[in-house]
Design a protein around this motif. Sequence first.
Motif, short mmCIF file in Angstrom:
data_model
loop_
_atom_site.label_atom_id
_atom_site.label_comp_id
_atom_site.label_asym_id
_atom_site.label_seq_id
_atom_site.Cartn_x
_atom_site.Cartn_y
_atom_site.Cartn_z
N MET A 1 0.89 -1.28 0.36
CA MET A 1 0.06 0.30 0.32
C MET A 1 1.24 1.20 -0.12
O MET A 1 1.62 1.19 0.57
CB MET A 1 -0.88 0.05 1.36
N GLN A 2 0.64 1.74 -0.80
CA GLN A 2 1.80 3.30 -1.06
C GLN A 2 0.83 4.29 -0.35
O GLN A 2 -0.51 4.73 -0.38
CB GLN A 2 1.47 3.80 -2.50
N ILE A 3 1.67 5.24 0.75
CA ILE A 3 1.03 6.40 1.97
C ILE A 3 2.06 7.64 0.80
O ILE A 3 3.00 7.52 0.48
CB ILE A 3 2.10 5.95 2.79
N GLN A 4 0.46 8.20 1.01
CA GLN A 4 0.68 9.43 0.03
C GLN A 4 1.48 10.77 1.65
O GLN A 4 0.45 10.88 2.14
CB GLN A 4 -0.17 9.83 -0.85
N PRO A 5 2.45 10.90 0.79
CA PRO A 5 2.48 12.65 2.00
C PRO A 5 1.83 13.54 2.29
O PRO A 5 0.60 13.47 0.76
CB PRO A 5 4.10 13.16 1.57
N LEU A 6 1.38 13.93 3.23
CA LEU A 6 0.78 14.89 3.42
C LEU A 6 0.81 16.36 2.19
O LEU A 6 1.71 16.95 2.75
CB LEU A 6 0.11 15.14 4.79
N SER A 7 -0.07 17.18 1.85
CA SER A 7 0.73 18.96 1.53
C SER A 7 -0.10 19.34 2.19
O SER A 7 -0.76 19.56 3.86
CB SER A 7 -1.26 18.95 0.02
N PHE A 8 0.58 20.53 2.71
CA PHE A 8 0.51 21.88 3.07
C PHE A 8 -0.96 22.19 3.39
O PHE A 8 -1.41 22.17 4.19
CB PHE A 8 1.26 22.70 2.97
N LEU A 19 -6.68 14.34 10.87
CA LEU A 19 -4.60 14.39 10.76
C LEU A 19 -4.44 13.66 10.91
O LEU A 19 -2.98 12.94 11.56
CB LEU A 19 -4.25 15.49 10.63
N GLU A 20 -5.03 13.10 12.75
CA GLU A 20 -4.30 11.89 13.86
C GLU A 20 -3.61 11.23 13.28
O GLU A 20 -3.06 9.99 12.64
CB GLU A 20 -4.66 11.89 14.80
N THR A 21 -5.27 10.41 12.29
CA THR A 21 -5.62 9.44 12.12
C THR A 21 -4.40 8.69 10.54
O THR A 21 -3.51 8.25 10.41
CB THR A 21 -6.78 8.26 11.09
N ARG A 22 -4.31 9.89 9.21
CA ARG A 22 -3.13 9.57 8.57
C ARG A 22 -1.86 9.92 9.24
O ARG A 22 -0.44 9.24 8.38
CB ARG A 22 -3.38 11.11 7.49
N ILE A 23 -1.73 10.69 9.53
CA ILE A 23 0.05 11.13 10.23
C ILE A 23 0.61 9.65 11.15
O ILE A 23 1.51 8.98 10.91
CB ILE A 23 -0.01 12.27 11.44
N THR A 24 -0.54 8.89 11.35
CA THR A 24 0.26 7.65 12.42
C THR A 24 0.38 6.65 11.38
O THR A 24 0.61 6.00 12.09
CB THR A 24 -1.15 7.00 13.36
N ASN A 25 -0.69 6.83 10.53
CA ASN A 25 -0.27 5.96 9.80
C ASN A 25 0.56 5.73 8.85
O ASN A 25 1.57 5.05 8.45
CB ASN A 25 -2.00 5.64 8.63
N PHE A 26 0.58 7.45 8.64
CA PHE A 26 1.83 7.70 7.81
C PHE A 26 3.44 7.19 8.22
O PHE A 26 3.83 6.49 7.86
CB PHE A 26 2.19 8.52 7.09
N GLN A 28 3.77 4.66 10.94
CA GLN A 28 3.27 3.05 11.13
C GLN A 28 4.40 2.31 9.68
O GLN A 28 4.56 1.26 9.59
CB GLN A 28 2.19 2.28 11.38
N ALA A 29 3.61 3.11 8.35
CA ALA A 29 3.75 2.62 7.33
C ALA A 29 5.47 2.87 6.99
O ALA A 29 6.08 2.52 6.12
CB ALA A 29 3.09 2.79 6.31
N THR A 30 5.80 4.08 7.04
CA THR A 30 6.97 4.26 6.41
C THR A 30 8.03 4.56 7.70
O THR A 30 9.17 4.38 7.19
CB THR A 30 7.17 6.11 6.04
N GLN A 31 7.79 4.27 8.86
CA GLN A 31 9.05 4.38 10.43
C GLN A 31 9.48 5.87 9.82
O GLN A 31 10.95 6.03 9.85
CB GLN A 31 9.70 3.98 10.18
N ASN A 32 9.32 6.76 9.11
CA ASN A 32 9.89 7.86 8.83
C ASN A 32 9.72 8.96 10.10
O ASN A 32 8.79 9.87 10.50
CB ASN A 32 9.56 8.49 7.15
N SER A 33 10.56 8.89 11.20
CA SER A 33 10.21 10.11 12.44
C SER A 33 10.37 11.46 11.76
O SER A 33 9.79 12.40 11.96
CB SER A 33 11.11 9.46 13.61
#
Length: 132
Positions: A1-8, A19-26, A28-33
């Motif tokens: 599953m491709q996770i799209q980064p959030l736009s401004f 936002l809470e759901t999307r950032i948390t999912n992002f 968890q999927a990428t581990q990009n701190s």
Amino acid sequence: MQIQPLSFRQLFNLKPKTLETRITNFYQATQNSSVTIQYILTLKVRNQLGATEFDHFLKDLVRELFMNTKATRTMKRFFHYFEDYFMAPEWQTLSSKIVPQSVTPQRTFGEKVVSKVRSLFSLAHPEETNEP
């Protein structure tokens, strides 16, 4: 599953729960701190602009990132903006762990330079400092 980064636009328009759901999912999927911290810092800006529902947004995730993951350059850079997410003893421990001791003298030197420049400016323009 491709996770799209959030736009401004998404960061400044979506509701907190979304936002809470999307950032948390992002994260968890990428581990990009680094990107996750940047998103949360952006929401701190949104909070400062008047969206009070973003006060201490994703506090548990921020604490998890700073306390249990390796500090990235981005995390070190923005570390001081998250002081209110930690208790004083935790903050002291994290400060010594994340910010190297060699940074402190440079920061002190920078503060001295700014102070000196301000004092010189006030001496050069005394009429501007005497205004009510």
